[in-house]
Scaffold this motif. Structure first.
Motif, PDB file in Angstrom:
ATOM      1  N   ILE A  18      -2.803   6.656 -13.294  1.00  0.00           N
ATOM      2  CA  ILE A  18      -1.954   4.936 -13.026  1.00  0.00           C
ATOM      3  C   ILE A  18      -3.823   5.252 -13.155  1.00  0.00           C
ATOM      4  CG2 ILE A  18      -1.953   2.671 -12.195  1.00  0.00           C
ATOM      5  CD1 ILE A  18       1.126   4.245 -11.915  1.00  0.00           C
ATOM      6  N   GLY A  19      -4.607   5.500 -12.190  1.00  0.00           N
ATOM      7  CA  GLY A  19      -5.624   5.436 -11.774  1.00  0.00           C
ATOM      8  C   GLY A  19      -6.388   5.590 -13.101  1.00  0.00           C
ATOM      9  N   ARG A  20      -6.067   6.536 -13.783  1.00  0.00           N
ATOM     10  CA  ARG A  20      -7.118   7.042 -15.212  1.00  0.00           C
ATOM     11  C   ARG A  20      -6.804   6.026 -15.653  1.00  0.00           C
ATOM     12  NH1 ARG A  20      -7.090  12.787 -17.682  1.00  0.00           N
ATOM     13  NH2 ARG A  20      -8.067  12.730 -20.197  1.00  0.00           N
ATOM     14  N   GLN A  21      -5.321   5.530 -15.939  1.00  0.00           N
ATOM     15  CA  GLN A  21      -5.527   4.511 -17.451  1.00  0.00           C
ATOM     16  C   GLN A  21      -6.602   3.409 -16.602  1.00  0.00           C
ATOM     17  OE1 GLN A  21      -1.150   4.037 -17.968  1.00  0.00           O
ATOM     18  NE2 GLN A  21      -0.097   5.834 -17.770  1.00  0.00           N
ATOM     19  N   TYR A  22      -6.073   3.090 -15.425  1.00  0.00           N
ATOM     20  CA  TYR A  22      -7.300   1.883 -15.499  1.00  0.00           C
ATOM     21  C   TYR A  22      -8.705   1.997 -15.050  1.00  0.00           C
ATOM     22  CZ  TYR A  22      -9.540  -1.489 -12.405  1.00  0.00           C
ATOM     23  OH  TYR A  22     -10.350  -2.436 -12.296  1.00  0.00           O
ATOM     24  N   ILE A  23      -9.298   3.112 -14.834  1.00  0.00           N
ATOM     25  CA  ILE A  23     -10.312   3.231 -15.687  1.00  0.00           C
ATOM     26  C   ILE A  23     -10.836   3.963 -16.838  1.00  0.00           C
ATOM     27  CG2 ILE A  23     -11.831   5.287 -14.657  1.00  0.00           C
ATOM     28  CD1 ILE A  23     -10.601   5.926 -11.884  1.00  0.00           C
ATOM     29  N   SER A  24      -9.886   4.333 -17.847  1.00  0.00           N
ATOM     30  CA  SER A  24     -10.025   4.681 -18.867  1.00  0.00           C
ATOM     31  C   SER A  24     -10.526   2.995 -19.637  1.00  0.00           C
ATOM     32  CB  SER A  24      -9.028   5.609 -19.922  1.00  0.00           C
ATOM     33  OG  SER A  24      -9.690   5.397 -20.933  1.00  0.00           O
ATOM     34  N   ALA A  25      -9.672   2.411 -19.491  1.00  0.00           N
ATOM     35  CA  ALA A  25      -9.056   0.758 -20.205  1.00  0.00           C
ATOM     36  C   ALA A  25     -10.762  -0.008 -18.893  1.00  0.00           C
ATOM     37  CB  ALA A  25      -8.311  -0.051 -19.655  1.00  0.00           C
ATOM     38  N   ASN A 124       8.105  -8.811 -16.117  1.00  0.00           N
ATOM     39  CA  ASN A 124       8.209  -7.564 -16.422  1.00  0.00           C
ATOM     40  C   ASN A 124       7.330  -6.865 -17.874  1.00  0.00           C
ATOM     41  OD1 ASN A 124      10.144  -7.035 -13.952  1.00  0.00           O
ATOM     42  ND2 ASN A 124      11.868  -7.897 -14.993  1.00  0.00           N
ATOM     43  N   GLY A 125       7.232  -6.372 -17.574  1.00  0.00           N
ATOM     44  CA  GLY A 125       6.546  -5.652 -18.660  1.00  0.00           C
ATOM     45  C   GLY A 125       5.483  -4.012 -18.535  1.00  0.00           C
ATOM     46  N   PRO A 126       5.095  -3.851 -20.052  1.00  0.00           N
ATOM     47  CA  PRO A 126       4.435  -2.308 -19.612  1.00  0.00           C
ATOM     48  C   PRO A 126       4.127  -2.591 -18.740  1.00  0.00           C
ATOM     49  CG  PRO A 126       4.308  -3.111 -21.499  1.00  0.00           C
ATOM     50  CD  PRO A 126       5.636  -4.488 -20.941  1.00  0.00           C
ATOM     51  N   LEU A 127       3.430  -0.983 -18.346  1.00  0.00           N
ATOM     52  CA  LEU A 127       3.068  -0.651 -16.932  1.00  0.00           C
ATOM     53  C   LEU A 127       1.749  -0.802 -18.031  1.00  0.00           C
ATOM     54  CD1 LEU A 127       1.906   0.688 -14.487  1.00  0.00           C
ATOM     55  CD2 LEU A 127       1.959   2.952 -15.821  1.00  0.00           C
ATOM     56  N   GLN A 128       1.070  -1.162 -19.041  1.00  0.00           N
ATOM     57  CA  GLN A 128      -0.082  -0.576 -19.498  1.00  0.00           C
ATOM     58  C   GLN A 128      -0.323  -2.468 -19.735  1.00  0.00           C
ATOM     59  OE1 GLN A 128      -2.693   1.987 -20.272  1.00  0.00           O
ATOM     60  NE2 GLN A 128      -3.587  -0.097 -20.487  1.00  0.00           N
ATOM     61  N   ALA A 129       1.082  -3.454 -19.264  1.00  0.00           N
ATOM     62  CA  ALA A 129      -0.197  -4.865 -19.794  1.00  0.00           C
ATOM     63  C   ALA A 129      -0.431  -5.241 -18.006  1.00  0.00           C
ATOM     64  CB  ALA A 129       1.770  -5.498 -19.971  1.00  0.00           C
ATOM     65  N   PHE A 130       0.056  -4.343 -16.848  1.00  0.00           N
ATOM     66  CA  PHE A 130      -0.271  -4.896 -15.838  1.00  0.00           C
ATOM     67  C   PHE A 130      -1.422  -4.467 -15.428  1.00  0.00           C
ATOM     68  CE2 PHE A 130       4.663  -4.874 -15.055  1.00  0.00           C
ATOM     69  CZ  PHE A 130       4.675  -6.002 -14.909  1.00  0.00           C
ATOM     70  N   ILE A 131      -2.007  -2.642 -15.956  1.00  0.00           N
ATOM     71  CA  ILE A 131      -3.359  -2.415 -16.133  1.00  0.00           C
ATOM     72  C   ILE A 131      -4.303  -3.204 -16.375  1.00  0.00           C
ATOM     73  CG2 ILE A 131      -4.831  -0.115 -17.488  1.00  0.00           C
ATOM     74  CD1 ILE A 131      -2.112   1.208 -16.647  1.00  0.00           C
ATOM     75  N   ASP A 132      -3.830  -3.617 -18.081  1.00  0.00           N
ATOM     76  CA  ASP A 132      -4.958  -4.228 -18.670  1.00  0.00           C
ATOM     77  C   ASP A 132      -5.277  -5.958 -18.247  1.00  0.00           C
ATOM     78  OD1 ASP A 132      -4.572  -3.061 -20.233  1.00  0.00           O
ATOM     79  OD2 ASP A 132      -2.943  -4.110 -21.847  1.00  0.00           O
TER      80      ASP A 132
END
Length: 147
Positions: A18-25, A124-132
């Motif tokens: 999750i940290g990697r996805q956030y940092i990449s975004a 509710n939503g997909p994890l990517q929506a919360f990361i965005d």
């Protein structure tokens, strides 16, 4: 007066995904000339390594690294569990949770139902929506800090 450098500490455990996805975004939208350091703070070396692969500027591992950097950070990002003692299957120690909670940093917490922590949310939503959303909150706050 403009700050010299903004420290964003991204805290994650287990595999650091999750940290990697956030940092990449985040790195994909941040202008390269902003005075920002993204620090990967893993509860274990695999999490730190994975976040570094996502584009963090530097990283450190373990309780002392998280405790020390929580107090130095302008922004702390992670899943909600980073403020819960003994979360992430015990990887997040009470000392870490206390340091993160006591920090003067802006904490941006990503909702993620894990480790017996449930979040009452209106949507509710997909994890990517919360990361965005976390990325938007981060960039908005960076703008405030640089004014």
């Amino acid at each position: 007066m403009q700050k010299k450098n903004i420290l964003i500490s991204v805290i994650d455990g287990q595999g650091g995904g999750i940290g990697r996805q956030y940092i990449s975004a985040l790195t994909s939208v941040l202008p390269k000339d902003l005075p920002v350091t993204i620090r990967a703070l893993g509860t274990n070396s695999l999490a730190t390594s994975n976040m570094l692969k996502g584009g963090a500027n530097d990283g450190a591992t373990g309780e002392n690294a998280i405790v020390l950097n929580a107090g130095r950070s302008d922004i702390i990002v992670g899943v909600v569990a980073i403020v819960v003692a003994n979360a992430i299957l015990g990887e997040l120690t009470p000392t870490m949770a206390q340091a993160i909670g006591a920090s003067n940093a802006r904490r941006i917490l990503i909702p993620f139902d894990s480790c017996n922590t449930r979040i009452a949310m209106l949507s509710n939503g997909p994890l990517q929506a919360f990361i965005d959303q976390a990325v938007r909150m981060t960039t908005d706050y960076i703008g405030e800090l640089l004014q």
